[in-house]
Design a protein around this motif. Sequence first.
Motif, mmCIF file in Angstrom:
data_model
loop_
_atom_site.group_PDB
_atom_site.id
_atom_site.type_symbol
_atom_site.label_atom_id
_atom_site.label_comp_id
_atom_site.label_asym_id
_atom_site.label_seq_id
_atom_site.Cartn_x
_atom_site.Cartn_y
_atom_site.Cartn_z
ATOM 1 N N TRP A 11 -3.047 15.973 -31.714
ATOM 2 C CA TRP A 11 -4.291 15.718 -31.162
ATOM 3 C C TRP A 11 -5.167 15.278 -32.398
ATOM 4 C CZ3 TRP A 11 -3.107 20.452 -32.668
ATOM 5 C CH2 TRP A 11 -4.041 21.067 -33.499
ATOM 6 N N ASN A 12 -6.087 14.393 -32.119
ATOM 7 C CA ASN A 12 -7.144 13.700 -33.187
ATOM 8 C C ASN A 12 -8.373 14.683 -32.919
ATOM 9 O OD1 ASN A 12 -8.867 12.459 -34.831
ATOM 10 N ND2 ASN A 12 -8.255 10.605 -33.973
ATOM 11 N N ARG A 36 -6.716 9.120 -30.019
ATOM 12 C CA ARG A 36 -5.399 9.328 -29.732
ATOM 13 C C ARG A 36 -4.646 9.619 -31.414
ATOM 14 N NH1 ARG A 36 -1.793 5.111 -26.580
ATOM 15 N NH2 ARG A 36 -3.245 6.236 -25.117
ATOM 16 N N GLU A 90 -2.169 9.442 -34.192
ATOM 17 C CA GLU A 90 -0.845 8.478 -34.352
ATOM 18 C C GLU A 90 -0.356 8.967 -35.958
ATOM 19 O OE1 GLU A 90 -2.078 4.560 -34.250
ATOM 20 O OE2 GLU A 90 -2.926 4.592 -32.055
ATOM 21 N N SER A 139 1.623 10.386 -27.489
ATOM 22 C CA SER A 139 0.545 11.268 -27.110
ATOM 23 C C SER A 139 0.444 11.517 -25.495
ATOM 24 C CB SER A 139 -0.922 10.979 -27.245
ATOM 25 O OG SER A 139 -1.268 9.695 -26.806
ATOM 26 N N ASP A 165 -1.691 13.559 -22.010
ATOM 27 C CA ASP A 165 -2.770 14.334 -21.532
ATOM 28 C C ASP A 165 -2.532 15.792 -21.283
ATOM 29 O OD1 ASP A 165 -4.208 12.079 -21.810
ATOM 30 O OD2 ASP A 165 -4.197 11.571 -19.510
ATOM 31 N N ASP A 201 -4.999 12.654 -24.110
ATOM 32 C CA ASP A 201 -4.353 12.786 -25.620
ATOM 33 C C ASP A 201 -4.263 14.088 -26.290
ATOM 34 O OD1 ASP A 201 -3.531 9.883 -25.327
ATOM 35 O OD2 ASP A 201 -5.678 9.583 -25.803
ATOM 36 N N SER A 210 1.182 15.887 -27.971
ATOM 37 C CA SER A 210 1.918 14.973 -28.392
ATOM 38 C C SER A 210 3.558 15.282 -28.069
ATOM 39 C CB SER A 210 1.664 14.658 -29.961
ATOM 40 O OG SER A 210 0.581 13.806 -30.087
ATOM 41 N N ASP A 236 5.046 5.982 -21.195
ATOM 42 C CA ASP A 236 5.308 6.902 -22.026
ATOM 43 C C ASP A 236 6.934 6.632 -22.463
ATOM 44 O OD1 ASP A 236 2.758 8.181 -21.914
ATOM 45 O OD2 ASP A 236 3.510 9.180 -20.026
#
Length: 275
Positions: A124-125, A130, A132, A146, A148, A159, A162, A187
């Motif tokens: 997660w960010n 998101r 990456e 990512s 949910d 997001d 992951s 996805d």
Amino acid sequence: MLVLTRLLALAAMLVSAAPALAQMGSQCLAMAQAAPPRLQAAYFRAEEAFRPRPIPAAAEPVTIRFVGHATFLITTPAGVTIATDYSGHAGPGVVPRVVTMNLAHSSHNTANPDPRIEHVLRGWNPAGGRAEHHLQVEDVLIRNVSTDIRSWEAGRVPDGNSIFIFEVAGLCIGHLGHLHHRLEPEDLAYIGQLDVVMVAVDGTYTMAQDAVVDTLQVLKARLVLPMHYFGQSTLERFLATLGVAFEVERSPMPEITVSTATLPRTPTAVVLPGY
């Protein structure tokens, strides 16, 4: 009409993304790097677009050890060690070179990873948006897709999870993390074709067990490693839900070695002791 619209959108997405995906050097993204999917009638099923990719010549094996809960320790032929959904423990005395983490619960992450860990990859960010990741560490390419999650406090968290994918020795190994929903065509396009899947099978905190089986059938991996099941009875219910579509093997050891030459011929779930 809705199916056709989604297919057109998916095809456009893959065309626009293909150069960047090809630049990644990903072996798993066979669909995304090839021509756009062929449009079909309304009975089209998303999984039909994901044909098995050619398997490269046999390479040195990868070792996967089930540490427990959702943590596996992956060791590549070059000796790179990776701990998945790392909460601070990867085995006695083990300091992984790479760790991946997810947000859903504290058992899938740690706020204080060992400072000796070279790469800490959060699914997660923390700043929002998101996460990456696209990281090459010697012989392994690590990337993420990512998804949910849901929480009791905030409801849907975009997001927040992951799926981490490890491409090494001709294999595509996917750890689904704390996956809370069925995978969308988008996805699947970014995941590509997996050979090995590590999947939560608790049936409550993540997804219902029948939804997990449906997801595995879409992913078409030949080796499935169950995790995150809290007890033997839950595991047995999941194995029964697999039905005849999967073979089931029970290993006396928490560790398995796998290569392109030793992948099961048919989809197989291998239970590694780790609880």
